[in-house]
Design an enzyme around this catalytic site. Structure first.
Site, short mmCIF file in Angstrom:
data_model
loop_
_atom_site.label_atom_id
_atom_site.label_comp_id
_atom_site.label_asym_id
_atom_site.label_seq_id
_atom_site.Cartn_x
_atom_site.Cartn_y
_atom_site.Cartn_z
N GLY A 136 0.82 -1.22 0.00
CA GLY A 136 0.00 0.00 0.00
C GLY A 136 0.85 1.26 0.00
CB SER B 95 3.00 3.04 -6.86
OG SER B 95 2.10 3.55 -7.82
CG HIS C 231 12.26 5.20 -8.31
ND1 HIS C 231 12.97 5.69 -9.39
CD2 HIS C 231 11.30 4.39 -8.84
CE1 HIS C 231 12.44 5.22 -10.52
NE2 HIS C 231 11.42 4.43 -10.20
CE1 TYR D 267 6.95 5.09 -4.60
CE2 TYR D 267 8.66 5.12 -6.28
CZ TYR D 267 7.69 4.43 -5.57
OH TYR D 267 7.47 3.10 -5.82
CE LYS E 189 7.74 2.60 -2.22
NZ LYS E 189 6.72 1.73 -1.60
CB SER F 111 9.22 -1.75 -13.83
OG SER F 111 10.32 -0.87 -13.86
C1 15L Z 1 8.31 2.36 -9.17
O1 15L Z 1 8.71 2.37 -8.03
C2 15L Z 1 6.88 2.54 -9.50
O2 15L Z 1 6.04 2.10 -8.45
C3 15L Z 1 6.47 1.84 -10.77
O3 15L Z 1 5.21 2.33 -11.15
C4 15L Z 1 7.48 2.00 -11.92
O4 15L Z 1 7.33 3.27 -12.49
C5 15L Z 1 8.89 1.73 -11.41
O5 15L Z 1 9.19 2.35 -10.20
C6 15L Z 1 9.99 2.07 -12.42
O6 15L Z 1 11.06 2.49 -12.02
O7 15L Z 1 9.76 1.85 -13.60
#
Ligand code: 15L
Length: 274
Positions: A74, A77, A115, A142, A146, A171
């Site tokens: 959850g 994202s 990320h 974001y 994380k 991904s």
């Molecule tokens: C993420 O953390 C995202 O939640 C996902 O939607 C993708 O965009 C992914 O990274 C990514 O790096 O492609």
């Protein structure tokens, strides 16, 4: 023997939706929690559908009752405002961990992301790939959230002895196609995702682990050593889609140089549909 009960937060999201049919098992009940509407249980499907937010301590306390393990997906994202990121991703994960601890849940699997280390160079890991425990270099708010949940997971393991496995997901989509050529590097196939969650659920006394969530892609830049040590074996490779992506432009500049790709230059704090 009583059924194993696994709570999945964010179960109506992209990864949760892909995992619902794949994590069904004889002797297992999936408790699916999301704010968004979710399909009701199909006949014979051992699921308990719950509506609630990971930021709601009462809803989380109730969701964790009688649960053996939590898969926490959850949260936002993508990039979002600092306030929303702090509230849902960081405070929300604290609420989940606290509810799990209070309910005596011994294992929590947290969804982190590439990320959290988005500003590490794509070639940093050499032939084996970037180690899964590389210190954070977030590329967005974001990514900061994380990195924070990775730290929260470590804290709850060290203080309370909970088994906490944090997965830095590349991904995870049905195919790498929507991501363009970068997906050939970062893709975690849904079937491999399920194999990875199963390994995380089954590993005896893992303690605190940080692992990558990625398929064994030919162009992979993340290490699989740590996930394989937990029992994961990838059977998929994004390269099977390479031809379909041949005429799409490959990332260049910063997006090519850093793990986070286009997230590294997207405006900070603005919702980002990437
Ligand atoms: C993420 O953390 C995202 O939640 C996902 O939607 C993708 O965009 C992914 O990274 C990514 O790096 O492609």
């Amino acid at each position: 023997m009583a059924d194993q009960r696994v709570l999945i937060t964010g179960s109506a999201g992209v990864v949760g939706t892909l995992m619902r049919p794949r994590l069904r098992r004889e002797g297992r009940v999936l408790r699916l929690l999301d704010l968004a509407p979710q399909p009701a249980a199909e006949p014979g499907e051992a699921v308990e559908v719950r509506t609630g937010s990971v930021t709601d301590a009462e809803a989380m306390a109730s969701a964790c009752e009688g649960v053996d393990a939590v898969i926490h997906l959850g949260g936002h994202s993508r990039e979002n405002s600092w306030e929303a990121t702090l509230d849902v991703n960081i405070d929300g994960t604290h609420t989940v961990l606290e509810a799990a601890r209070a309910a005596g849940v011994s294992r929590v699997i947290l969804a982190s992301s590439n990320h959290s280390v988005g500003f590490r160079r794509t070639d940093e890991g050499g032939a084996t790939g970037l180690p899964a425990d590389s210190p954070p270099r977030p590329d967005t708010y974001y990514g900061v959230s994380k990195a924070a949940i990775e730290a929260l997971g470590s804290l709850y393991h060290s203080r309370f002895g909970m088994d906490v496995i944090v997965i830095r997901i590349g991904s995870c989509f049905e195919t790498p196609l929507p991501l363009g050529p970068r997906g050939l590097t970062t893709w975690l196939s849904p079937d491999d995702g399920a194999r990875l969650f199963e390994a995380c659920l089954a590993a005896p006394s893992p303690g605190y682990r940080l692992i990558w969530g990625v398929s064994d892609n030919t162009r992979r830049i993340y290490s699989l050593t740590e996930a394989e040590a937990l029992g994961y074996k990838s059977l998929d490779n994004a390269e099977t889609y390479a031809e379909q992506l041949a005429d799409r432009p490959a990332p260049t500049g910063i997006a090519a140089e850093y793990v986070g790709g286009p997230f590294c230059t997207a405006p900070l704090g603005e919702f980002n549909p990437l």
